[in-house]
Design an enzyme around this catalytic site. Structure first.
Site, PDB file in Angstrom:
ATOM      1  N   ILE A  14      44.918  29.723  27.596  1.00  0.00           N
ATOM      2  CA  ILE A  14      45.887  30.748  28.222  1.00  0.00           C
ATOM      3  C   ILE A  14      47.237  30.289  27.685  1.00  0.00           C
ATOM      4  O   ILE A  14      47.597  29.046  28.427  1.00  0.00           O
ATOM      5  CB  ILE A  14      45.581  31.164  29.588  1.00  0.00           C
ATOM      6  CG1 ILE A  14      44.111  31.487  29.898  1.00  0.00           C
ATOM      7  CG2 ILE A  14      46.774  32.321  29.881  1.00  0.00           C
ATOM      8  CD1 ILE A  14      43.685  32.804  28.995  1.00  0.00           C
ATOM      9  N   HIS A  21      33.713  28.437  35.640  1.00  0.00           N
ATOM     10  CA  HIS A  21      33.253  27.296  34.877  1.00  0.00           C
ATOM     11  C   HIS A  21      31.709  27.163  35.085  1.00  0.00           C
ATOM     12  O   HIS A  21      31.464  27.083  36.345  1.00  0.00           O
ATOM     13  CB  HIS A  21      34.053  26.228  34.878  1.00  0.00           C
ATOM     14  CG  HIS A  21      33.774  25.320  33.667  1.00  0.00           C
ATOM     15  ND1 HIS A  21      33.853  25.273  32.578  1.00  0.00           N
ATOM     16  CD2 HIS A  21      33.062  23.912  33.982  1.00  0.00           C
ATOM     17  CE1 HIS A  21      33.557  24.062  31.972  1.00  0.00           C
ATOM     18  NE2 HIS A  21      32.889  23.302  32.689  1.00  0.00           N
TER      19      HIS A  21
HETATM   20  C1  GAR Z   1      29.592  31.813  31.667  1.00  0.00           C
HETATM   21  O1  GAR Z   1      28.478  30.954  32.146  1.00  0.00           O
HETATM   22  C2  GAR Z   1      30.784  31.103  32.104  1.00  0.00           C
HETATM   23  O2  GAR Z   1      30.938  30.233  33.342  1.00  0.00           O
HETATM   24  C3  GAR Z   1      31.124  30.205  30.882  1.00  0.00           C
HETATM   25  O3  GAR Z   1      30.798  31.126  29.961  1.00  0.00           O
HETATM   26  C4  GAR Z   1      29.609  31.966  30.173  1.00  0.00           C
HETATM   27  C5  GAR Z   1      30.031  33.311  29.937  1.00  0.00           C
HETATM   28  O4  GAR Z   1      28.712  33.946  29.936  1.00  0.00           O
HETATM   29  N1  GAR Z   1      32.445  29.932  30.708  1.00  0.00           N
HETATM   30  C6  GAR Z   1      32.814  28.698  30.307  1.00  0.00           C
HETATM   31  O5  GAR Z   1      32.096  27.628  29.796  1.00  0.00           O
HETATM   32  C7  GAR Z   1      34.517  28.301  30.232  1.00  0.00           C
HETATM   33  N2  GAR Z   1      34.737  26.948  29.991  1.00  0.00           N
HETATM   34  P1  GAR Z   1      28.837  35.670  29.985  1.00  0.00           P
HETATM   35  O6  GAR Z   1      29.368  36.191  28.743  1.00  0.00           O
HETATM   36  O7  GAR Z   1      27.512  36.054  30.046  1.00  0.00           O
HETATM   37  O8  GAR Z   1      29.679  36.139  31.407  1.00  0.00           O
END
Ligand code: GAR
Length: 192
Positions: free
Chosen positions: A89, A105
């Protein structure tokens, strides 16, 4: 007047889905925008299903113009919720929304965070480290990846023989259970 949430997501959007479901029923807050950097992201379909407007951005617009801030201001956004959004961001956005941007996260930070640590990369790193537990962190967003103040953490047990899919599933269950609830607590404290 209802408070307004913008969701930023780059991929499938299963967390975005849970948030949209949750706030569809909430008398105090609603999701009014889904923003993505990825024109192929399935989250766009999910937003359509809820009849929530979406916006596809690009690097130039996101990092080198004020158009996103203008868009957010026009929609009177109170809280930005990152749900699998993979771009850092920019500072102008953080300065415009201090304490009003949160992220989820898929690990117990500060371990397994930082640049390049997202999605399956995180789960694979947790497995490679032979961790007895995995987990999730919900935190405020600052100018660095995964470093803002923690709001909530939860853990799950990793059993012998758990593969990537199993670990991912356990993490996702926790995310879906807690993210809408934690977002609700935060948005209720925001004064409109
Ligand atoms: C989630 O597990 C979130 O925690 C992760 O991406 C995934 C998105 O899943 N975020 C990160 O790794 C941020 N560093 P989704 O599109 O099914 O919600």
């Amino acid at each position: 007047m209802k408070k307004h949430i913008a969701i930023f997501a780059s991929g499938s959007g299963s967390n975005a889905q849970k948030l949209m479901e949750h706030f569809k029923r909430d008398p105090q807050a609603e999701v009014v925008l889904v923003l993505t950097n990825n024109p192929d992201a399935y989250v766009l379909q999910r937003a359509d299903n809820f009849e929530i407007p979406s916006h596809i951005t690009d690097r130039n617009e996101f990092y080198h113009t004020n158009r996103i801030i203008d868009l957010l201001k026009n929609l009177d956004i109170d809280l930005i919720v990152l749900a699998g959004f993979l771009w850092l961001i920019p500072e102008n956005l953080i300065n415009e929304y201090p304490g009003r941007i949160i992220n989820i996260h898929p690990a117990v930070l500060p371990k397994f965070g930082g640049k390049g640590m997202y999605g399956d990369f995180v789960h694979k790193a947790v497995m490679a480290a032979n961790e007895p537990e995995g987990g999730i962190t919900i935190h405020y967003v600052d100018a660095n990846y995964d470093e803002g103040e923690f709001i909530y953490q939860a853990k799950y047990k990793i059993d012998k023989g758990d593969n990537l899919e199993m670990i991912k599933f356990k993490g996702q269950q926790l995310e879906h259970l807690h993210y809408p609830r934690v977002v609700e607590t935060i948005i209720k404290k925001i004064k409109k």
